[in-house]
Design an enzyme around this catalytic site. Structure first.
Site, PDB file in Angstrom:
ATOM      1  N   HIS A 137       0.722  -1.277  -0.070  1.00 59.07           N
ATOM      2  CA  HIS A 137      -0.037  -0.036  -0.107  1.00 59.07           C
ATOM      3  C   HIS A 137       0.897   1.221  -0.014  1.00 59.07           C
ATOM      4  O   HIS A 137       0.265   2.204   0.365  1.00 59.07           O
ATOM      5  CB  HIS A 137      -0.999  -0.048   1.195  1.00 59.07           C
ATOM      6  CG  HIS A 137      -2.014  -1.064   0.976  1.00 59.07           C
ATOM      7  ND1 HIS A 137      -2.820  -1.447   2.278  1.00 59.07           N
ATOM      8  CD2 HIS A 137      -2.641  -1.733   0.105  1.00 59.07           C
ATOM      9  CE1 HIS A 137      -3.712  -2.161   1.795  1.00 59.07           C
ATOM     10  NE2 HIS A 137      -3.494  -2.438   0.504  1.00 59.07           N
ATOM     11  N   ALA A 169       1.038 -10.186  18.163  1.00 59.27           N
ATOM     12  CA  ALA A 169       1.850 -10.316  17.214  1.00 59.27           C
ATOM     13  C   ALA A 169       3.356 -10.315  18.011  1.00 59.27           C
ATOM     14  O   ALA A 169       4.234 -11.298  17.714  1.00 59.27           O
ATOM     15  CB  ALA A 169       2.012  -9.039  16.326  1.00 59.27           C
ATOM     16  N   CYS A 226       3.290  14.039  -6.359  1.00 61.40           N
ATOM     17  CA  CYS A 226       2.803  15.169  -6.758  1.00 61.40           C
ATOM     18  C   CYS A 226       1.547  14.681  -7.754  1.00 61.40           C
ATOM     19  O   CYS A 226       1.713  13.888  -8.737  1.00 61.40           O
ATOM     20  CB  CYS A 226       3.746  16.041  -7.728  1.00 61.40           C
ATOM     21  SG  CYS A 226       2.679  17.427  -8.446  1.00 61.40           S
ATOM     22  N   THR A 257      -3.842  -8.478  10.613  1.00 58.19           N
ATOM     23  CA  THR A 257      -4.913  -8.066   9.476  1.00 58.19           C
ATOM     24  C   THR A 257      -6.245  -8.757   9.551  1.00 58.19           C
ATOM     25  O   THR A 257      -6.248  -9.809   9.856  1.00 58.19           O
ATOM     26  CB  THR A 257      -3.986  -8.124   8.080  1.00 58.19           C
ATOM     27  OG1 THR A 257      -5.098  -7.653   7.119  1.00 58.19           O
ATOM     28  CG2 THR A 257      -4.080  -9.849   7.927  1.00 58.19           C
ATOM     29  N   SER A 258      -7.262  -7.956   9.389  1.00 62.39           N
ATOM     30  CA  SER A 258      -8.418  -8.363   9.279  1.00 62.39           C
ATOM     31  C   SER A 258      -8.881  -9.069   8.242  1.00 62.39           C
ATOM     32  O   SER A 258      -9.815  -9.704   7.744  1.00 62.39           O
ATOM     33  CB  SER A 258      -9.457  -7.051   9.601  1.00 62.39           C
ATOM     34  OG  SER A 258      -9.243  -6.193   8.489  1.00 62.39           O
ATOM     35  N   GLU A 266      -7.740 -11.450  17.475  1.00 55.69           N
ATOM     36  CA  GLU A 266      -9.105 -12.045  17.239  1.00 55.69           C
ATOM     37  C   GLU A 266      -9.135 -12.859  16.223  1.00 55.69           C
ATOM     38  O   GLU A 266      -8.457 -12.741  15.206  1.00 55.69           O
ATOM     39  CB  GLU A 266     -10.031 -10.901  17.222  1.00 55.69           C
ATOM     40  CG  GLU A 266     -10.128  -9.959  18.133  1.00 55.69           C
ATOM     41  CD  GLU A 266     -10.904  -8.476  17.809  1.00 55.69           C
ATOM     42  OE1 GLU A 266     -11.096  -7.604  18.963  1.00 55.69           O
ATOM     43  OE2 GLU A 266     -11.436  -8.381  16.551  1.00 55.69           O
TER      44      GLU A 266
END
Ligand code: APR
Length: 229
Positions: free
Chosen positions: A103, A216, A111, A172-173, A199
């Site tokens: 990402h 983690a 720019c 990560t979900s 979770e």
């Protein structure tokens, strides 16, 4: 060959809030208003005000034992690469070398008009939005919703997921595509999926072979202890 796919949960212990779950960033800021490229183009100053707040947390953040544990696993030859959805560069600061920024990276600005890139330190954020020497609006060099994944990062991430024997899916979900497709791609070529998360997620009862319901940093410390390092 083991590969890791990491998400925002990895940096929570460094003081950077995750996006979803309790105290999630998207509880305070609507992602369609603050993290979509069309919203940024429509009102860059408004988005930059949120980014400046989040940027302060990232600037103060330091790698935590989870980042350091993954760097150690790479150094010992157990881990080949990290595919990260995070933009905080904490993996690199912990010493990891093969890091695929799926990402992008918030330490760089780009720019919108001419595409010129700057390192964040080189840009004064007194007036928002910051502008390029061509006067175009600068945005963090990260993937907003509605933008493509950088092709080089996408190709490398796919190649690793198609070759790995083990994919560690950490913090990560697994809700945001196309990153969320990577565990299935690894599974389809018979990689073992080891999920580390506080979770359970939708992966836990479908494709994860092992689910470590812990933090983690705890999991990475345990793995390194088990390896006798
Ligand atoms: N240890 C392990 N897991 C944790 C920890 C921790 N200390 N703290 C939180 N988690 C888990 C949460 O249970 C949750 O499943 O990390 C996950 C964080 O999920 P998200 O906030 O959705 O983050 P992420 O999966 O990285 O989001 C993916 O969404 O908004 C976009 O571009 C953004 O890269 C981001 C993408």
């Amino acid at each position: 060959m083991a590969v890791a796919l990491t998400g925002a949960g990895l940096s929570v212990e460094s003081g950077i809030p995750a996006f979803r779950g309790n105290q999630g960033l998207w509880d305070r800021y609507d992602p369609l208003e603050f993290a979509h490229i069309e919203a940024f183009r429509a009102d860059p100053q408004k988005v930059w005000k949120m980014l400046a707040e989040l940027g302060g947390l990232v600037d103060r953040a330091r790698p935590n034992p989870a980042h350091r544990g993954l760097a150690r696993l790479e150094e010992l030859g157990y881990l080949r690469a990290i595919i990260t959805q995070n933009i905080d560069a904490l993996h690199q600061r912990a010493g990891s070398r093969e890091v695929i920024e799926f990402h992008g990276n918030g330490q760089r600005l780009v720019c919108l008009s001419c595409g010129r890139r700057y390192s964040q330190e080189a840009v004064v954020l007194e007036t928002l939005p910051p502008r390029c020497s061509c006067q175009g609006v600068l945005k963090p060099d990260v993937v907003f919703f509605g933008e493509p994944i950088p092709p080089a990062a996408s190709e490398k991430a796919l190649a690793y997921c198609r070759q790995c024997d083990v994919l560690l899916v950490i913090g990560t979900s697994a809700l945001v595509a196309p990153a969320s497709h990577l565990p299935l791609i690894a599974k389809q070529q018979s990689a073992r999926i080891v999920e580390i998360n506080l979770e359970r997620t939708h992966l836990s009862d479908t494709i994860s072979d092992v689910v470590l319901e812990t933090s983690a940093s705890q999991a990475l410390n345990d793995i390194l202890e088990h390896l006798g390092r």
